[in-house]
Design a protein around this motif. Structure first.
Motif, PDB file in Angstrom:
ATOM      1  N   LEU A  56       0.831  -1.208   0.000  1.00 29.20           N
ATOM      2  CA  LEU A  56       0.000   0.000   0.000  1.00 29.20           C
ATOM      3  C   LEU A  56       0.860   1.252   0.000  1.00 29.20           C
ATOM      4  O   LEU A  56       0.608   2.201  -0.749  1.00 29.20           O
ATOM      5  N   SER A  60       0.261   2.532  -3.815  1.00 28.33           N
ATOM      6  CA  SER A  60      -1.134   2.918  -3.584  1.00 28.33           C
ATOM      7  C   SER A  60      -1.794   3.503  -4.835  1.00 28.33           C
ATOM      8  O   SER A  60      -2.962   3.205  -5.131  1.00 28.33           O
ATOM      9  N   LEU A  64      -4.890   1.517  -5.939  1.00 26.32           N
ATOM     10  CA  LEU A  64      -6.129   2.111  -5.421  1.00 26.32           C
ATOM     11  C   LEU A  64      -6.609   3.338  -6.188  1.00 26.32           C
ATOM     12  O   LEU A  64      -7.760   3.733  -6.047  1.00 26.32           O
ATOM     13  N   TYR A  68      -9.577   8.391  -2.092  1.00 23.85           N
ATOM     14  CA  TYR A  68     -10.023   7.523  -1.010  1.00 23.85           C
ATOM     15  C   TYR A  68      -9.510   8.062   0.329  1.00 23.85           C
ATOM     16  O   TYR A  68      -8.580   8.872   0.371  1.00 23.85           O
ATOM     17  N   GLU A  70      -7.356   7.720   3.155  1.00 22.43           N
ATOM     18  CA  GLU A  70      -6.121   6.943   3.338  1.00 22.43           C
ATOM     19  C   GLU A  70      -6.081   6.188   4.661  1.00 22.43           C
ATOM     20  O   GLU A  70      -5.720   5.007   4.701  1.00 22.43           O
ATOM     21  N   ILE A  73      -8.702   3.223   4.652  1.00 21.94           N
ATOM     22  CA  ILE A  73      -8.309   2.100   3.794  1.00 21.94           C
ATOM     23  C   ILE A  73      -7.099   1.375   4.366  1.00 21.94           C
ATOM     24  O   ILE A  73      -7.027   0.140   4.357  1.00 21.94           O
ATOM     25  N   ARG A 145     -13.747   0.634  -7.202  1.00 24.12           N
ATOM     26  CA  ARG A 145     -12.336   0.646  -7.631  1.00 24.12           C
ATOM     27  C   ARG A 145     -11.391   0.498  -6.448  1.00 24.12           C
ATOM     28  O   ARG A 145     -10.426  -0.276  -6.496  1.00 24.12           O
ATOM     29  N   VAL A 146     -11.660   1.220  -5.374  1.00 19.50           N
ATOM     30  CA  VAL A 146     -10.792   1.156  -4.194  1.00 19.50           C
ATOM     31  C   VAL A 146     -10.949  -0.194  -3.483  1.00 19.50           C
ATOM     32  O   VAL A 146      -9.961  -0.778  -3.015  1.00 19.50           O
ATOM     33  N   GLY A 149      -8.970  -2.746  -5.469  1.00 22.86           N
ATOM     34  CA  GLY A 149      -7.543  -2.604  -5.198  1.00 22.86           C
ATOM     35  C   GLY A 149      -7.156  -3.124  -3.831  1.00 22.86           C
ATOM     36  O   GLY A 149      -6.098  -3.746  -3.656  1.00 22.86           O
ATOM     37  N   SER A 150      -8.014  -2.895  -2.841  1.00 20.68           N
ATOM     38  CA  SER A 150      -7.752  -3.373  -1.477  1.00 20.68           C
ATOM     39  C   SER A 150      -7.722  -4.896  -1.433  1.00 20.68           C
ATOM     40  O   SER A 150      -6.860  -5.501  -0.780  1.00 20.68           O
TER      41      SER A 150
END
Length: 202
Positions: A56, A60, A64, A68, A70, A73, A145-146, A149-150
């Motif tokens: 991350l 990031s 991500l 978002y 930060e 997440i 989307r986030v 990615g997570s």
């Protein structure tokens, strides 16, 4: 009524302490064989959590995007990583793990909001590389989307934490996560080349 915490307001130490309490509850009264397995998986999850934070921190924007919260997440990924294999002694452990976290007894330990618990459950259920990506859209706090990615961060960290055949594990993760990667245009090839096929700094 007991006040619940927001995930973004907790420290890493607090999240680690909560995960330890959850693991201890799982290990309690188990046979020696199962308890030994769960202790090993707890150590593995700790390793995955550290690798997730490093991914991350370094990648990031690739994983991500830009828009978002930060701290939220970071804590979501960290805590989910710490407990993603908490039901590893069961078949379909990713599904059982998500169900476990949403259980009433566990909620009393975690003391997070319903949205936070729901997002943690999504990541735990989706951490297996072959999982249906429809889970990505089932949250109210984070963009798809986030969330995608997570999930991918934990999948990659999980493979990087393997002790053998890491290249093969990562290739499998990339293949099985193809739908997730393509749908959300996550460009991970350069990341993989550096971390896995290069010096593997993580």
């Amino acid at each position: 009524m007991v006040k619940k915490n927001s995930l973004e307001n907790l420290s890493k130490k607090q999240l680690s302490d909560i995960s330890t309490e959850l693991w201890n509850k799982r290990i309690e009264n188990k046979s020696i064989e199962v308890a030994d397995l769960l202790v090993r998986k707890k150590d593995h999850c700790n390793d995955v959590a550290e690798k997730s934070l490093k991914l991350l921190s370094t990648y990031s924007q690739i994983l991500l995007g830009k828009d978002y919260n930060e701290k939220y997440i970071e804590n979501l990924i960290y805590f989910s990583s710490l407990i993603h294999d908490i039901k590893r002694d069961k078949r379909k452990h990713h599904i059982k793990g998500a169900q476990f976290i949403k259980g009433e007894k566990q909620k009393k330990i975690i003391m997070l909001t319903e949205d936070d618990i729901a997002n943690i459950a999504i990541i735990i259920e989706s951490h297996n590389s072959g999982t249906d990506i429809s889970m990505v859209n089932k949250n109210k706090v984070i963009s798809a989307r986030v969330m995608a990615g997570s999930i991918l961060i934990i999948r990659l960290a999980d493979k990087l934490a393997k002790t053998k055949n890491i290249k093969e594990h990562i290739q499998k993760c990339r293949t099985e996560s193809k739908q997730l990667i393509n749908k959300y245009n996550i460009k991970i090839d350069a990341l993989i080349e550096k971390e896995v096929f290069g010096r593997r700094e993580l």
